[in-house]
Enzyme design. Structure first.
Site, PDB file in Angstrom:
ATOM      1  N   ARG A 191      40.550   6.872  10.790  1.00  0.00           N
ATOM      2  CA  ARG A 191      40.974   5.645  10.109  1.00  0.00           C
ATOM      3  C   ARG A 191      39.871   4.591  10.086  1.00  0.00           C
ATOM      4  O   ARG A 191      40.119   3.390  10.188  1.00  0.00           O
ATOM      5  CB  ARG A 191      42.243   5.065  10.742  1.00  0.00           C
ATOM      6  CG  ARG A 191      43.433   6.006  10.698  1.00  0.00           C
ATOM      7  CD  ARG A 191      43.813   6.362   9.257  1.00  0.00           C
ATOM      8  NE  ARG A 191      44.887   7.370   9.247  1.00  0.00           N
ATOM      9  CZ  ARG A 191      44.682   8.689   9.133  1.00  0.00           C
ATOM     10  NH1 ARG A 191      43.445   9.163   9.015  1.00  0.00           N
ATOM     11  NH2 ARG A 191      45.688   9.527   9.128  1.00  0.00           N
ATOM     12  N   SER A 241      52.082   3.515   8.426  1.00  0.00           N
ATOM     13  CA  SER A 241      51.951   3.556   9.883  1.00  0.00           C
ATOM     14  C   SER A 241      51.275   2.280  10.368  1.00  0.00           C
ATOM     15  O   SER A 241      50.200   1.928   9.891  1.00  0.00           O
ATOM     16  CB  SER A 241      51.139   4.776  10.323  1.00  0.00           C
ATOM     17  OG  SER A 241      51.796   5.966   9.961  1.00  0.00           O
ATOM     18  N   GLU A 311      46.691  -0.478  12.830  1.00  0.00           N
ATOM     19  CA  GLU A 311      46.017   0.156  11.702  1.00  0.00           C
ATOM     20  C   GLU A 311      46.012  -0.776  10.491  1.00  0.00           C
ATOM     21  O   GLU A 311      45.098  -0.735   9.680  1.00  0.00           O
ATOM     22  CB  GLU A 311      46.734   1.463  11.358  1.00  0.00           C
ATOM     23  CG  GLU A 311      46.080   2.291  10.274  1.00  0.00           C
ATOM     24  CD  GLU A 311      46.754   3.646  10.132  1.00  0.00           C
ATOM     25  OE1 GLU A 311      47.212   3.972   9.020  1.00  0.00           O
ATOM     26  OE2 GLU A 311      46.818   4.391  11.133  1.00  0.00           O
TER      27      GLU A 311
END
Length: 317
Positions: A191, A241, A311
């Site tokens: 990520r 998420s 995130e």
């Protein structure tokens, strides 16, 4: 808006045209969370030259800016954004197959290269390449972001990541300079990439796919769509998420085991369907989400000793 913003508005219209500049634009209309106050100015460049001229002008004028795509990984302050939001999405979303005759090339090549402008929707591109019987993007067929954002954070799902298909990307820096970075130079990680969110601007990306069986490709995409519908709270606005996956664990499982599934703060709720998601039940504020994130992090850390890392990105205020 103050008089300085009026001047800014007038100057940006000269660069971008009246249709591509908006005053006091509600950011809740441009994030998948459906949360966020007004941006002073909201601009939608349609080509690289306009992006360049906008960035150069804003730097000279010392005006803050932030670059967004579909706003799928973004939480904007209830107070909005003081400065200019540059959106690269549907108005900057062209693509080309890098062959003289795309049909015969797709039939005969082992690898097919496609250049895509950064505003292209990942979901839309996955559907487009499936139409050419090209395999390799099935994993991304449900990721609700833009190609540029996907490259920035190395988006992934169902066993694949953007790094698996990216050959190179053209990147514009804050001085308007464009450089081409190959896959290795992009330094993809979990990520993350070498790119700086909101500052480095992805202009276009070259991806590599493989000819495949269209029926099999669409079947795999349908399986992924069904799995997402079953496991994820698609019926509510969210940013996907919320937390990165801790090494050796799953964030959603940890949150659930800590008894937080269904927990609410104002209009924000830990999804009862998937605890890794925070959803907007209809009237959530940015502060509701931030308070719920803090509660989750504190609770999980107290019970497990692990601090979950966000995130999603928060901007504005």
């Amino acid at each position: 808006m103050n008089s300085n913003n009026d001047i800014l508005y007038s100057d940006l219209i000269k660069i971008l045209g009246e249709d591509n500049v908006k005053k006091s634009e509600p950011m809740k209309n441009h994030t998948t969370f459906r949360i966020g106050g007004d941006a002073d100015l909201f601009v939608t460049p349609v080509n690289a030259a306009q992006i360049h001229d906008t960035v150069i002008y804003l730097k000279k004028a010392e005006v803050p800016y932030y670059v967004v795509g579909n706003g799928s990984n973004l939480l904007v302050s209830d107070a909005g954004y003081r400065g200019v939001i540059i959106q690269l999405y549907s108005r900057f979303a062209g693509y080309e197959i890098l062959h003289d005759n795309c049909e015969s090339a797709v039939d005969k090549a082992d690898v097919v290269y496609i250049r895509v402008q950064s505003g292209m929707s990942i979901i839309k591109l996955a559907s487009i390449v499936a139409g050419y019987s090209l395999s390799g993007m099935e994993f991304a067929s449900g990721i609700p972001g833009s190609i540029g954002g996907g490259i920035m954070m190395n988006a992934g799902a169902y066993g694949g990541e953007m790094k698996d298909i990216v050959v190179s990307a053209s990147i514009m820096d804050e001085d308007g300079n464009i450089r081409k970075l190959d896959n290795k130079e992009l330094e993809f990680g979990y990520r993350t990439s070498v790119l700086r969110p909101g500052k480095d601007i992805v202009i276009d990306v070259v991806i590599a796919l493989h000819p495949g069986n269209q029926t099999e490709i669409r079947s795999r995409m349908a399986e992924i769509a069904a799995s997402r519908k079953e496991k994820q709270p698609l019926e509510y606005p969210s940013a996907g998420s919320v937390f990165k996956r801790p090494v050796g664990y799953f964030a959603g499982t940890m949150i659930e085991q800590c008894g937080l599934k269904g927990k609410t703060v104002g209009g924000a709720m830990v999804s009862p369907k998937h605890a890794g998601f925070i959803v907007n039940t209809g009237n959530a504020t940015c502060q509701d989400v931030l308070d719920l994130i803090s509660l989750i992090q504190t609770t999980v850390n107290e019970q497990t000793g692990i601090m979950l890392e966000c995130e999603i990105r928060a901007i504005g205020g």
